[in-house]
Each structure stands twice: as structure tokens, then as C-alpha cells.
Design an enzyme around this catalytic site. Structure first.
Site, PDB file in Angstrom:
ATOM      1  N   ASN A 151       0.758  -1.310  -0.129  1.00 29.10           N
ATOM      2  CA  ASN A 151      -0.218  -0.156  -0.056  1.00 29.10           C
ATOM      3  C   ASN A 151       0.903   1.277  -0.002  1.00 29.10           C
ATOM      4  O   ASN A 151       0.480   2.518  -0.404  1.00 29.10           O
ATOM      5  CB  ASN A 151      -1.028   0.014   1.040  1.00 29.10           C
ATOM      6  CG  ASN A 151      -0.369   0.004   2.524  1.00 29.10           C
ATOM      7  OD1 ASN A 151       0.845  -0.340   2.919  1.00 29.10           O
ATOM      8  ND2 ASN A 151      -1.066   0.673   3.729  1.00 29.10           N
ATOM      9  N   GLU A 249       4.523  -3.368  12.446  1.00 32.78           N
ATOM     10  CA  GLU A 249       3.637  -2.568  12.356  1.00 32.78           C
ATOM     11  C   GLU A 249       2.269  -3.143  11.445  1.00 32.78           C
ATOM     12  O   GLU A 249       2.604  -3.548  10.521  1.00 32.78           O
ATOM     13  CB  GLU A 249       4.122  -1.435  11.422  1.00 32.78           C
ATOM     14  CG  GLU A 249       4.992  -0.413  12.250  1.00 32.78           C
ATOM     15  CD  GLU A 249       4.171   0.102  13.649  1.00 32.78           C
ATOM     16  OE1 GLU A 249       4.787   0.193  14.610  1.00 32.78           O
ATOM     17  OE2 GLU A 249       3.073   0.322  13.641  1.00 32.78           O
ATOM     18  N   CYS A 283      -2.836   2.273   6.276  1.00 33.62           N
ATOM     19  CA  CYS A 283      -2.981   1.713   7.770  1.00 33.62           C
ATOM     20  C   CYS A 283      -3.691   2.865   8.724  1.00 33.62           C
ATOM     21  O   CYS A 283      -4.145   2.475   9.558  1.00 33.62           O
ATOM     22  CB  CYS A 283      -1.655   1.329   8.253  1.00 33.62           C
ATOM     23  SG  CYS A 283      -0.440   2.481   8.065  1.00 33.62           S
ATOM     24  N   GLU A 463       8.805   3.355  14.346  1.00 34.80           N
ATOM     25  CA  GLU A 463       9.701   3.760  12.948  1.00 34.80           C
ATOM     26  C   GLU A 463       9.977   5.179  12.969  1.00 34.80           C
ATOM     27  O   GLU A 463       9.057   5.905  13.443  1.00 34.80           O
ATOM     28  CB  GLU A 463       8.874   3.006  12.066  1.00 34.80           C
ATOM     29  CG  GLU A 463       9.048   1.618  12.325  1.00 34.80           C
ATOM     30  CD  GLU A 463       8.728   0.824  10.734  1.00 34.80           C
ATOM     31  OE1 GLU A 463       9.661   0.730   9.987  1.00 34.80           O
ATOM     32  OE2 GLU A 463       7.585   0.412  10.562  1.00 34.80           O
TER      33      GLU A 463
HETATM   34  P1  NDP Z   1       0.382  -9.091   4.395  1.00 31.09           P
HETATM   35  O1  NDP Z   1       0.567  -9.236   5.688  1.00 31.09           O
HETATM   36  O2  NDP Z   1      -0.380  -9.789   3.548  1.00 31.09           O
HETATM   37  O3  NDP Z   1       1.705  -8.879   3.426  1.00 31.09           O
HETATM   38  C1  NDP Z   1       2.904  -8.230   4.221  1.00 31.09           C
HETATM   39  C2  NDP Z   1       4.139  -8.706   3.430  1.00 31.09           C
HETATM   40  O4  NDP Z   1       4.418  -9.892   4.293  1.00 31.09           O
HETATM   41  C3  NDP Z   1       4.197  -8.986   2.083  1.00 31.09           C
HETATM   42  O5  NDP Z   1       5.422  -8.675   1.500  1.00 31.09           O
HETATM   43  C4  NDP Z   1       3.927 -10.489   2.158  1.00 31.09           C
HETATM   44  O6  NDP Z   1       4.170 -10.999   0.906  1.00 31.09           O
HETATM   45  C5  NDP Z   1       4.793 -11.001   3.382  1.00 31.09           C
HETATM   46  N1  NDP Z   1       4.345 -12.251   3.916  1.00 31.09           N
HETATM   47  C6  NDP Z   1       3.113 -12.769   3.744  1.00 31.09           C
HETATM   48  N2  NDP Z   1       3.289 -13.924   4.403  1.00 31.09           N
HETATM   49  C7  NDP Z   1       4.402 -14.178   5.034  1.00 31.09           C
HETATM   50  C8  NDP Z   1       5.136 -15.183   5.661  1.00 31.09           C
HETATM   51  N3  NDP Z   1       4.437 -15.955   6.155  1.00 31.09           N
HETATM   52  N4  NDP Z   1       6.473 -14.773   6.095  1.00 31.09           N
HETATM   53  C9  NDP Z   1       7.050 -13.915   5.994  1.00 31.09           C
HETATM   54  N5  NDP Z   1       6.439 -12.763   4.835  1.00 31.09           N
HETATM   55  C10 NDP Z   1       4.981 -12.967   4.610  1.00 31.09           C
HETATM   56  O7  NDP Z   1      -0.056  -7.704   4.362  1.00 31.09           O
HETATM   57  P2  NDP Z   1      -0.590  -6.877   2.767  1.00 31.09           P
HETATM   58  O8  NDP Z   1       0.707  -6.854   1.933  1.00 31.09           O
HETATM   59  O9  NDP Z   1      -1.886  -7.155   2.645  1.00 31.09           O
HETATM   60  O10 NDP Z   1      -0.699  -5.334   3.415  1.00 31.09           O
HETATM   61  C11 NDP Z   1      -1.791  -4.901   4.141  1.00 31.09           C
HETATM   62  C12 NDP Z   1      -1.910  -4.713   5.567  1.00 31.09           C
HETATM   63  O11 NDP Z   1      -0.540  -3.908   5.975  1.00 31.09           O
HETATM   64  C13 NDP Z   1      -2.946  -4.162   6.368  1.00 31.09           C
HETATM   65  O12 NDP Z   1      -3.427  -4.757   7.290  1.00 31.09           O
HETATM   66  C14 NDP Z   1      -2.458  -2.950   6.769  1.00 31.09           C
HETATM   67  O13 NDP Z   1      -2.955  -2.319   8.038  1.00 31.09           O
HETATM   68  C15 NDP Z   1      -1.125  -3.052   7.101  1.00 31.09           C
HETATM   69  N6  NDP Z   1      -0.341  -1.915   7.134  1.00 31.09           N
HETATM   70  C16 NDP Z   1       0.157  -1.369   8.211  1.00 31.09           C
HETATM   71  C17 NDP Z   1       0.838  -0.155   8.300  1.00 31.09           C
HETATM   72  C18 NDP Z   1       1.392   0.221   9.744  1.00 31.09           C
HETATM   73  O14 NDP Z   1       2.289   1.160   9.689  1.00 31.09           O
HETATM   74  N7  NDP Z   1       0.846  -0.111  10.636  1.00 31.09           N
HETATM   75  C19 NDP Z   1       1.238   0.551   7.155  1.00 31.09           C
HETATM   76  C20 NDP Z   1       0.904   0.020   6.076  1.00 31.09           C
HETATM   77  C21 NDP Z   1       0.149  -1.099   5.983  1.00 31.09           C
HETATM   78  P3  NDP Z   1       3.079 -11.247  -0.401  1.00 31.09           P
HETATM   79  O15 NDP Z   1       2.973 -10.058  -0.918  1.00 31.09           O
HETATM   80  O16 NDP Z   1       3.841 -12.399  -1.160  1.00 31.09           O
HETATM   81  O17 NDP Z   1       2.029 -12.042   0.242  1.00 31.09           O
END
Ligand code: NDP
Length: 492
Positions: A151, A249, A283, A463
Site C-alpha cells: 500500500n 507495524e 494503515c 519507526e
Molecule cells: P500481508 O501481511 O499480507 O503482507 C505483508 C508482507 O508480508 C508482504 O510482503 C507479504 O508477501 C509478506 N508475507 C506474507 N506471508 C508471509 C510469511 N509467512 N512470512 C513472511 N512474510 C510474509 O499484508 P498486505 O500486503 O496485505 O498489506 C496490508 C496490511 O498492511 C494491512 O493490514 C495494513 O493495515 C497493514 N499496514 C500497516 C501499516 C502500519 O504502519 N501499521 C502501514 C501499511 C500497511 P506477499 O505479498 O507475497 O503476500
């Protein structure tokens, strides 16, 4: 069309994997940006090994020299701003104005971190013994894994990579599958800035495969993750078993509290901006409006008016105010939550379906949606939707508003709209979020100000800002005795 490559040990390498994923423009899936091969576990291990081998020289490079490379990266990012903003919009879907904003934030973060390289200070501490003192040194961990979501595919990687490098760590970067183009460009610019080979390594592919391989690799000493709570908690459990440092996060369900004495137009505009900006895929997006009964009718009628006027379309069109959802999976998830809201008995006032119209048929567009009379126990009040959906919860007074606002497993950000200073300070004291805003949207942040949440949103050090380097360094304490004699006091 590009075939994206991994960047390992300073070389751009094609993955040997036969599994590929197309990188599609979410505003028009006929527009294909390129193809990624989902890298193998072996390639992920290769990236960790390259980072491991580069660590000794990088940690011995003076911090100000490391900072100069990050400063050069900031300048290259500035020069490439428009190009990267265009790639970002085409790959992730946000409007060009939002992409330019993300780039501006990324440049600020890189500049800030470059400056921090000259302030990687410890402290000197007085001893209770004569002719003794102690001091502290900040040291890097070694190899750090940075796992990022789609995102904010430029800003989040930059706010992890820049402090990790300045602190003297070497990096394995695993971006989201959905946003390889921006990740590759960031690495190209860091390479051009003069990073030695192996200091930064990029592996493209699936989180479940290579993300898992990297986070469980014994040479990875620290993991900084941004993404969903489910993934973050799983990763935290795994890393804890081998004592690796973790910073997560994760999700949010950010509330605004709207009191009867507020500037209502400001509250409505700010809530709409927070709820529908970046298509609700932030987020920090506003997903709950907790509004006192006295002004609730007026609030909902004004916010519905704004939602219905929003110009939806391709983010590359300067007229567009709200772009598409990032991909089909997320698009279906948002529509699923809209159905859940209806079934649970919330009153849907506008939106609620795929957006239709000229040039929208090939993209993942959803209408901005407002649900009224949502109760705190409904799923749309509790679960993160990550789309342009706002739930309005009506309450009788401030105390009830605080109960509703805090009734969440998440705790990233929040805001209040009121002109009563007593309520403002009571709100700041009682709200259970890592960040809060007064009379402004739940979104937004600045490069030099810490960022992060509490409860199931955040684990580990904050962060960005003054705390950015805390996660990426370990503290070493040094005792110095210059008496030249055997110690007599203080024998514990
Ligand atoms: P995901 O948790 O699905 O994925 C985040 C990252 O983790 C991706 O690179 C993903 O790879 C990777 N990943 C997935 N499974 C694993 C695993 N088992 N081990 C290691 N890495 C893994 O989140 P989204 O990409 O869907 O992002 C949206 C989410 O991020 C929302 O819930 C949002 O709130 C949160 N977010 C939080 C922020 C904050 O600062 N609090 C800021 C921005 C977003 P892949 O793409 O291949 O699935």
C-alpha cells in the site's frame, strides 16, 4: 513489459523459478507492467548469505560515510520523483497527487536518516567509583530482513532501508508481490548511490515461501515487518523462538470522535479525506466515525454528499480523486465486508458496490461506502477492511464515545473534532492509539516524527523520527577503570 529480477550480491539476477505472476495496473488490467518470477527458497538463502558476507566491511565503514550514500540516494530519489510517482500510480493505483505525496515523504525520510548518521551517539555515564566511567555504543545487528506491504511501496521500504543501512546493518528486502516495479526502482537508485555489493539485497516472490525462508534463517538477526496482523503475529512467534529482534507495524481500525461543538464541515471533510483517500488502503485510514447523537444526522448527510461526489477513476488522470483497489483479491475482500455490514444490520447510506462508468470496466473500482448505525460489536466495526468503507457509530456523549473508540484490538491512530480544550486533553489521555490527531484527519505523518501503534497494531520500537534507529541498533555498555589498581569497593 519488464521481467523483474532479484538484486543479490550486487548483481541483477533472473530467478530460476518457473512460477510467474503478472504485474497489472489495477485501474486497467489490460495494462501489464511486467512479470515477476516467484523466487525459490534457495535464492532467498543466497540473498541472506550475500548480506551476511557484506556485513563486516559495512559495519566498519564510518557511519557518516554510510550516511553520505543515503544522502546521495535521497538526491537521486528527488531527481527520479516524477518517474517513480508514475510507476507507483500505475502499479498500485493511487492518484498521482497521492503518489507525489508518498515520494515527498520518502525523500524527507531518506534525508532525515542520512543526517542521523552523524548522530549515532551513545552517552557517557558517571560511575559511582573514582577514576571510572562508562559509555555506550550503538552497534548494528548484522543481517536484517525488511518485509513490506503493497500500500505504500516506496515510503515503507525507504523508512526501513534508510535507518537499517545508516546503523550499519546489511539488508534483505522482500517487498509485496503486488508491487515489484517500485521495489526494483528503489534498489536501482540505492545501487547508483554507491552501496557496496551485498549490502542491500532484493528478493521478489511469495511471502509464504521466501518471506518464510528469510524470517526463519539463523543469520537474520532482526526483522522489520509491515503488513497484516495475522502475518505479523505469526512471524513474531517464529522469530521469538530463535531470539531474533522483531518490529511489526500491522493493522488498524482508526476512529474519529466527533463532538457536538466541533466545526462540523471540517470534521466531515477530514473524515472523508481519511476514509476515502488512497482508496481507504492506508494503515492510518479512518474506518470508524464515532459521532454524538446531537449532530449525527447532519454529519451523515454531509459525508454521504461528499462520498457521492468523489470522482473515481485511473489515478493517472489528474481529475481523479479516488483510484482503484490494488488487486482482485483485495477488491473481493472489500465487497465481502460490504455484504457482511448489510447482513449484520448496519444501514448502508451510499456506495456498496463496484463503481461503474466510463473507463472503469477493466479496473478494481469500488464506490465510497458509508454505513450508519453501526454497533461496536459488528464485524465492520471491529475488522480491518482496507478499502473505502466508513462505519458511523452513534453515541450519546463523550464517555460513550471513548468506550466505542477504544473497543478495538487495534491501536494505530485516531482523531477528535471538538473545540473544547478539556475534552481534547481527556481524549489524549484516554485514547488507546500510538498516534492521535486533534481537529485533523487520522492520516498523515512527518519524516522526523515517530510513527507506530499499540495493542495488536504495533510490536517493538517506533519507526521513523528520533526513534527510527532504535530498532536497528543494539546498545553496548563499556566500563572504563583508569585507576590502574585492583578494585576494592563495588564488588557486586
Ligand atoms: P500481508 O501481511 O499480507 O503482507 C505483508 C508482507 O508480508 C508482504 O510482503 C507479504 O508477501 C509478506 N508475507 C506474507 N506471508 C508471509 C510469511 N509467512 N512470512 C513472511 N512474510 C510474509 O499484508 P498486505 O500486503 O496485505 O498489506 C496490508 C496490511 O498492511 C494491512 O493490514 C495494513 O493495515 C497493514 N499496514 C500497516 C501499516 C502500519 O504502519 N501499521 C502501514 C501499511 C500497511 P506477499 O505479498 O507475497 O503476500
Amino acid at each position: 513489459m519488464t521481467d523483474y529480477r532479484n538484486f543479490i550480491g550486487g548483481e541483477w539476477l533472473e530467478s530460476s523459478s518457473c512460477t510467474t505472476v503478472e504485474n497489472l495496473n489495477p485501474a486497467n488490467i489490460n495494462d501489464r507492467l511486467g512479470t515477476i518470477k516467484l523466487s525459490t527458497r534457495e535464492e532467498a538463502r543466497g540473498a541472506v548469505e550475500a548480506a551476511y558476507n557484506a556485513f563486516r566491511d559495512w559495519r566498519n565503514t564510518p557511519a557518516p560515510t554510510r550516511g553520505k550514500i543515503v544522502a546521495r540516494f535521497a538526491r537521486l530519489l528527488e531527481d527520479d520523483k516524477e518517474n517513480l510517482a508514475q510507476i507507483l500510480t500505475r502499479e498500485e493505483g493511487k492518484t498521482l497527487a497521492e503518489s507525489r505525496g508518498e515520494l515527498a515523504r520518502s525523500i524527507n525520510v531518506a534525508e532525515f536518516c542520512a543526517g542521523e548518521a552523524r548522530r549515532l551517539n551513545g552517552e557517557t555515564i558517571q560511575s559511582e567509583l573514582p577514576a571510572n566511567f562508562a559509555y555506550t555504543i550503538k552497534e548494528p545487528h548484522g543481517v536484517v530482513a525488511l518485509i513490506t506491504p503493497w500500500n505504500f511501496p516506496v515510503a515503507i521500504p525507504v523508512w526501513k532501508i534508510a535507518p537499517a543501512l545508516v546503523a550499519g546493518n546489511t539488508v534483505v528486502f522482500k517487498p509485496a508481490e503486488a508491487t515489484p516495479a517500485t521495489a526494483v526502482r528503489i534498489c536501482e537508485l540505492l545501487e547508483e548511490a554507491g552501496l557496496p555489493k551485498g549490502v542491500l539485497n532484493l528478493v521478489l516472490g511469495s511471502g509464504a515461501e521466501i518471506g518464510d525462508e528469510i524470517t526463519n534463517h539463523p543469520a537474520v538477526k532482526a526483522i522489520s515487518f509491515t503488513g497484516s496482523t495475522a502475518t505479523g503475529i505469526k512471524l513474531y512467534e517464529q522469530a521469538a523462538r530463535r531470539g531474533a529482534r522483531v518490529q511489526c507495524e500491522m493493522g488498524g481500525k482508526n476512529p474519529v470522535v466527533v463532538m457536538e461543538d466541533c466545526d462540523l464541515d471540517l470534521a466531515v471533510q477530514s473524515t472523508a479525506q481519511g476514509a476515502f483517500g488512497s482508496t481507504g488502503q492506508r494503515c492510518t485510514a479512518t474506518s470508524r466515525a464515532v459521532v454524538v447523537d446531537e449532530i449525527a444526522d447532519e454529519f451523515v448527510s454531509k459525508i454521504v454528499e461528499l462520498a457521492q461526489k468523489m470522482r473515481i477513476g485511473d489515478g493517472a488522470n489528474p481529475e481523479t480523486e479516488m483510484g482503484p483497489i490494488v488487486d482482485e483479491k483485495q477488491f473481493r475482500n472489500v465487497l465481502k465486508y460490504i455484504d457482511i455490514g448489510r447482513e449484520d444490520g448496519a444501514e448502508m447510506l451510499c456506495g456498496g458496490k463496484r463503481a461503474e462508468g466510463d473507463n472503469l470496466e477493466n479496473g478494481f473500482f469500488v464506490e465510497p461506502t458509508v454505513f450508519d448505525r453501526v454497533s461496536p460489536d459488528m464485524r465492520i466495526a471491529q475488522e480491518e477492511i482496507f478499502g473505502p468503507v466508513l462505519s458511523v457509530l452513534r453515541v450519546k456523549d463523550f464517555d460513550e464515545a471513548m468506550c466505542a473508540a477504544n473497543d478495538s484490538q487495534y491501536g494505530l491512530t485516531s482523531s477528535i473534532f471538538t473545540n473544547d480544550p478539556n475534552l481534547i486533553f481527556r481524549f489524549v489521555q484516554q485514547i488507546e492509539t500510538g498516534m492521535t490527531h486533534i481537529n485533523s484527519p487520522t492520516t498523515g505523518g512527518e519524516a522526523h516524527i515517530p510513527f507506530g501503534g499499540v495493542k495488536m497494531t504495533g510490536i517493538g520500537a517506533r519507526e521513523q523520527g528520533s526513534t527510527a534507529l532504535d530498532f536497528y541498533t543494539e546498545l553496548k555498555v563499556v566500563y572504563v577503570d583508569y585507576t590502574g589498581r585492583r578494585r576494592e569497593g563495588n564488588l557486586y
